[in-house]
Design a protein around this motif. Structure first.
Motif, PDB file in Angstrom:
ATOM      1  N   ASP A 127       0.863  -1.185   0.000  1.00  0.00           N
ATOM      2  CA  ASP A 127       0.000   0.000   0.000  1.00  0.00           C
ATOM      3  C   ASP A 127       0.897   1.232   0.000  1.00  0.00           C
ATOM      4  O   ASP A 127       1.747   1.385   0.868  1.00  0.00           O
ATOM      5  N   VAL A 128       0.707   2.093  -0.985  1.00  0.00           N
ATOM      6  CA  VAL A 128       1.494   3.319  -1.082  1.00  0.00           C
ATOM      7  C   VAL A 128       0.574   4.485  -0.776  1.00  0.00           C
ATOM      8  O   VAL A 128      -0.379   4.748  -1.504  1.00  0.00           O
ATOM      9  N   HIS A 129       0.838   5.169   0.329  1.00  0.00           N
ATOM     10  CA  HIS A 129       0.080   6.355   0.723  1.00  0.00           C
ATOM     11  C   HIS A 129       0.792   7.560   0.117  1.00  0.00           C
ATOM     12  O   HIS A 129       1.960   7.816   0.408  1.00  0.00           O
ATOM     13  N   VAL A 130       0.093   8.293  -0.738  1.00  0.00           N
ATOM     14  CA  VAL A 130       0.680   9.432  -1.434  1.00  0.00           C
ATOM     15  C   VAL A 130       0.167  10.716  -0.784  1.00  0.00           C
ATOM     16  O   VAL A 130      -1.037  10.897  -0.632  1.00  0.00           O
ATOM     17  N   ARG A 131       1.104  11.567  -0.405  1.00  0.00           N
ATOM     18  CA  ARG A 131       0.768  12.834   0.254  1.00  0.00           C
ATOM     19  C   ARG A 131       1.474  13.971  -0.460  1.00  0.00           C
ATOM     20  O   ARG A 131       2.513  13.790  -1.076  1.00  0.00           O
ATOM     21  N   LYS A 132       0.904  15.168  -0.323  1.00  0.00           N
ATOM     22  CA  LYS A 132       1.557  16.359  -0.867  1.00  0.00           C
ATOM     23  C   LYS A 132       2.746  16.704   0.014  1.00  0.00           C
ATOM     24  O   LYS A 132       2.689  16.565   1.236  1.00  0.00           O
ATOM     25  N   HIS A 133       3.802  17.184  -0.607  1.00  0.00           N
ATOM     26  CA  HIS A 133       4.985  17.605   0.142  1.00  0.00           C
ATOM     27  C   HIS A 133       4.651  18.777   1.060  1.00  0.00           C
ATOM     28  O   HIS A 133       5.193  18.885   2.164  1.00  0.00           O
ATOM     29  N   ASP A 134       3.736  19.645   0.604  1.00  0.00           N
ATOM     30  CA  ASP A 134       3.354  20.822   1.393  1.00  0.00           C
ATOM     31  C   ASP A 134       2.430  20.467   2.549  1.00  0.00           C
ATOM     32  O   ASP A 134       2.335  21.215   3.515  1.00  0.00           O
ATOM     33  N   ASP A 135       1.698  19.353   2.462  1.00  0.00           N
ATOM     34  CA  ASP A 135       0.754  18.926   3.493  1.00  0.00           C
ATOM     35  C   ASP A 135       1.060  17.471   3.866  1.00  0.00           C
ATOM     36  O   ASP A 135       0.394  16.552   3.410  1.00  0.00           O
ATOM     37  N   PRO A 136       2.078  17.250   4.707  1.00  0.00           N
ATOM     38  CA  PRO A 136       2.529  15.877   4.965  1.00  0.00           C
ATOM     39  C   PRO A 136       1.632  15.055   5.887  1.00  0.00           C
ATOM     40  O   PRO A 136       1.928  13.901   6.152  1.00  0.00           O
ATOM     41  N   ARG A 191      -0.790  -4.971   6.128  1.00  0.00           N
ATOM     42  CA  ARG A 191       0.084  -5.111   4.960  1.00  0.00           C
ATOM     43  C   ARG A 191       1.229  -4.123   5.046  1.00  0.00           C
ATOM     44  O   ARG A 191       1.096  -3.042   5.617  1.00  0.00           O
ATOM     45  N   PRO A 192       2.361  -4.463   4.432  1.00  0.00           N
ATOM     46  CA  PRO A 192       3.452  -3.486   4.353  1.00  0.00           C
ATOM     47  C   PRO A 192       2.993  -2.255   3.577  1.00  0.00           C
ATOM     48  O   PRO A 192       2.152  -2.359   2.694  1.00  0.00           O
ATOM     49  N   HIS A 193       3.557  -1.114   3.927  1.00  0.00           N
ATOM     50  CA  HIS A 193       3.161   0.109   3.234  1.00  0.00           C
ATOM     51  C   HIS A 193       4.352   1.054   3.087  1.00  0.00           C
ATOM     52  O   HIS A 193       5.383   0.870   3.727  1.00  0.00           O
ATOM     53  N   ALA A 194       4.170   2.035   2.249  1.00  0.00           N
ATOM     54  CA  ALA A 194       5.155   3.094   2.056  1.00  0.00           C
ATOM     55  C   ALA A 194       4.401   4.412   2.022  1.00  0.00           C
ATOM     56  O   ALA A 194       3.287   4.488   1.504  1.00  0.00           O
ATOM     57  N   ILE A 195       4.989   5.429   2.615  1.00  0.00           N
ATOM     58  CA  ILE A 195       4.425   6.776   2.560  1.00  0.00           C
ATOM     59  C   ILE A 195       5.356   7.600   1.690  1.00  0.00           C
ATOM     60  O   ILE A 195       6.540   7.736   1.989  1.00  0.00           O
ATOM     61  N   LEU A 196       4.822   8.113   0.596  1.00  0.00           N
ATOM     62  CA  LEU A 196       5.610   8.920  -0.321  1.00  0.00           C
ATOM     63  C   LEU A 196       5.013  10.318  -0.406  1.00  0.00           C
ATOM     64  O   LEU A 196       3.805  10.483  -0.488  1.00  0.00           O
ATOM     65  N   TYR A 197       5.881  11.303  -0.373  1.00  0.00           N
ATOM     66  CA  TYR A 197       5.478  12.692  -0.506  1.00  0.00           C
ATOM     67  C   TYR A 197       5.812  13.145  -1.923  1.00  0.00           C
ATOM     68  O   TYR A 197       6.905  12.901  -2.421  1.00  0.00           O
ATOM     69  N   VAL A 198       4.864  13.810  -2.573  1.00  0.00           N
ATOM     70  CA  VAL A 198       4.992  14.190  -3.972  1.00  0.00           C
ATOM     71  C   VAL A 198       5.124  15.692  -4.091  1.00  0.00           C
ATOM     72  O   VAL A 198       4.391  16.443  -3.460  1.00  0.00           O
ATOM     73  N   GLN A 199       6.075  16.095  -4.910  1.00  0.00           N
ATOM     74  CA  GLN A 199       6.242  17.504  -5.229  1.00  0.00           C
ATOM     75  C   GLN A 199       6.326  17.596  -6.751  1.00  0.00           C
ATOM     76  O   GLN A 199       7.186  16.960  -7.367  1.00  0.00           O
ATOM     77  N   VAL A 200       5.402  18.346  -7.358  1.00  0.00           N
ATOM     78  CA  VAL A 200       5.398  18.496  -8.809  1.00  0.00           C
ATOM     79  C   VAL A 200       6.270  19.697  -9.155  1.00  0.00           C
ATOM     80  O   VAL A 200       5.999  20.816  -8.734  1.00  0.00           O
ATOM     81  N   MET A 201       7.319  19.421  -9.913  1.00  0.00           N
ATOM     82  CA  MET A 201       8.277  20.453 -10.279  1.00  0.00           C
ATOM     83  C   MET A 201       7.800  21.173 -11.537  1.00  0.00           C
ATOM     84  O   MET A 201       7.013  20.635 -12.314  1.00  0.00           O
ATOM     85  N   ALA A 228      -1.995  14.668   5.499  1.00  0.00           N
ATOM     86  CA  ALA A 228      -3.191  14.096   4.870  1.00  0.00           C
ATOM     87  C   ALA A 228      -2.830  13.339   3.589  1.00  0.00           C
ATOM     88  O   ALA A 228      -2.066  13.829   2.765  1.00  0.00           O
ATOM     89  N   ASP A 229      -3.412  12.150   3.438  1.00  0.00           N
ATOM     90  CA  ASP A 229      -3.228  11.366   2.220  1.00  0.00           C
ATOM     91  C   ASP A 229      -4.015  11.988   1.075  1.00  0.00           C
ATOM     92  O   ASP A 229      -5.162  12.377   1.251  1.00  0.00           O
ATOM     93  N   MET A 230      -3.401  12.059  -0.105  1.00  0.00           N
ATOM     94  CA  MET A 230      -4.126  12.459  -1.304  1.00  0.00           C
ATOM     95  C   MET A 230      -4.905  11.259  -1.830  1.00  0.00           C
ATOM     96  O   MET A 230      -6.061  11.373  -2.193  1.00  0.00           O
ATOM     97  N   PHE A 231      -4.236  10.105  -1.878  1.00  0.00           N
ATOM     98  CA  PHE A 231      -4.854   8.852  -2.314  1.00  0.00           C
ATOM     99  C   PHE A 231      -3.928   7.711  -1.919  1.00  0.00           C
ATOM    100  O   PHE A 231      -2.813   7.933  -1.431  1.00  0.00           O
ATOM    101  N   LYS A 232      -4.409   6.508  -2.115  1.00  0.00           N
ATOM    102  CA  LYS A 232      -3.638   5.311  -1.789  1.00  0.00           C
ATOM    103  C   LYS A 232      -3.615   4.406  -3.015  1.00  0.00           C
ATOM    104  O   LYS A 232      -4.621   4.228  -3.687  1.00  0.00           O
ATOM    105  N   LEU A 233      -2.446   3.836  -3.301  1.00  0.00           N
ATOM    106  CA  LEU A 233      -2.280   2.927  -4.426  1.00  0.00           C
ATOM    107  C   LEU A 233      -1.805   1.573  -3.928  1.00  0.00           C
ATOM    108  O   LEU A 233      -1.111   1.496  -2.915  1.00  0.00           O
ATOM    109  N   GLU A 234      -2.166   0.523  -4.648  1.00  0.00           N
ATOM    110  CA  GLU A 234      -1.618  -0.805  -4.397  1.00  0.00           C
ATOM    111  C   GLU A 234      -0.642  -1.101  -5.520  1.00  0.00           C
ATOM    112  O   GLU A 234      -1.038  -1.242  -6.669  1.00  0.00           O
TER     113      GLU A 234
END
Length: 189
Positions: A39-48, A131-141, A50-56
Motif C-alpha cells: 500500500d502506497v500512501h501518497v501525500r503532498k509535500h506541502d501537506d505531509p 500489509r506493508p506500506h510506504a508513505i511517499l510525498y509528492v512535489q510536482v516540479m 493528509a493522504d491524497m490517495f492510496k495505491l496498491e
C-alpha cells in the motif's frame, strides 16, 4: 441440498493447452504477486499529514514506474488539471520523525519501491492494515529533469511601477536551450 447451504460454482478449467507445470508456474507467479503488494500512501509535500490517495503497487517496481503510476492517479483523482509527465514528479520518503526526506536515487539500494517499504507487524487488525506500506510525498516540479539537462534556467524579474506598490516585483524562471547562441529572446518565443 438444504435450506441455507452455500453453493460454489466454478468454470471448468480446460487443460487442453496447459500442462500441470504451466499451471504450477502460473500459481507461483500469482502467489509472488500477492506477496509483493504494497500500500502506497501518497501525500503532498506541502501537506505531509493528509493522504491524497492510496495505491496498491508491487514492491518490485522501479521508482520511475512508481512515478508514472502516481502521475496517472493524480490526473484520475483530480489533483492536477491535466496529465503530467512523471519526470516532473519528485518523490520524498517518510522518515522516523514524520517529515519528508529526499530519496537518494544515486544509490543502487533505493532504485526500487522495496527500499521505501515499512513492514507492519500484525496486531489483530484488518488485513489491509497489516500489509506493508510506504508513505511517499509528492512535489510536482515546474520542469522535468530532462528539460533541465538540455537547457539552462533564465531567472528574471518583471517590474511595473504602477503595480509595484500593490504586487511588488514578480519573479519568473524559464528554461532556454543550452546552446552557444541562446539568448533572452529565446525565452519570449
Amino acid at each position: 441440498i438444504g435450506n441455507g447451504d452455500i453453493l460454489v460454482l466454478q468454470k471448468a478449467c480446460l487443460l487442453d493447452d496447459r500442462t500441470p507445470a504451466d499451471l504450477s508456474n502460473a500459481l507461483m507467479e500469482h502467489y509472488d504477486h500477492i506477496c509483493s503488494i504494497v500500500d502506497v500512501h501518497v501525500r503532498k509535500h506541502d501537506d505531509p499529514e493528509a493522504d491524497m490517495f492510496k495505491l496498491e503497487l508491487s514492491r518490485k517496481l522501479k521508482l520511475d514506474e512508481v512515478k508514472a503510476h502516481i502521475a496517472h492517479a493524480m490526473a484520475k483523482h483530480g489533483h492536477v488539471a491535466e496529465a503530467i509527465d512523471y519526470n516532473r514528479i519528485q518523490l520524498h520518503k517518510h522518515n522516523h520523525r514524520g517529515k519528508p526526506q529526499e530519496v537518494d536515487t544515486r544509490s543502487e539500494r533505493t532504485v526500487r519501491l522495496d527500499s521505501l517499504v515499512v513492514e507492519v507487524r500484525d496486531k489483530g487488525g484488518a488485513e489491509a492494515d497489516s500489509r506493508p506500506h510506504a508513505i511517499l510525498y509528492v512535489q510536482v516540479m515546474g520542469y522535468s529533469l530532462a528539460d533541465l539537462k538540455e537547457g539552462k534556467i533564465l531567472n528574471f524579474k518583471v517590474r511595473c511601477p504602477v503595480a509595484r506598490k500593490t504586487h511588488g516585483d514578480r519573479e519568473h524562471s524559464i528554461v532556454v536551450p543550452n546552446t552557444a547562441d541562446a539568448a533572452a529572446g529565446d525565452a519570449l518565443r
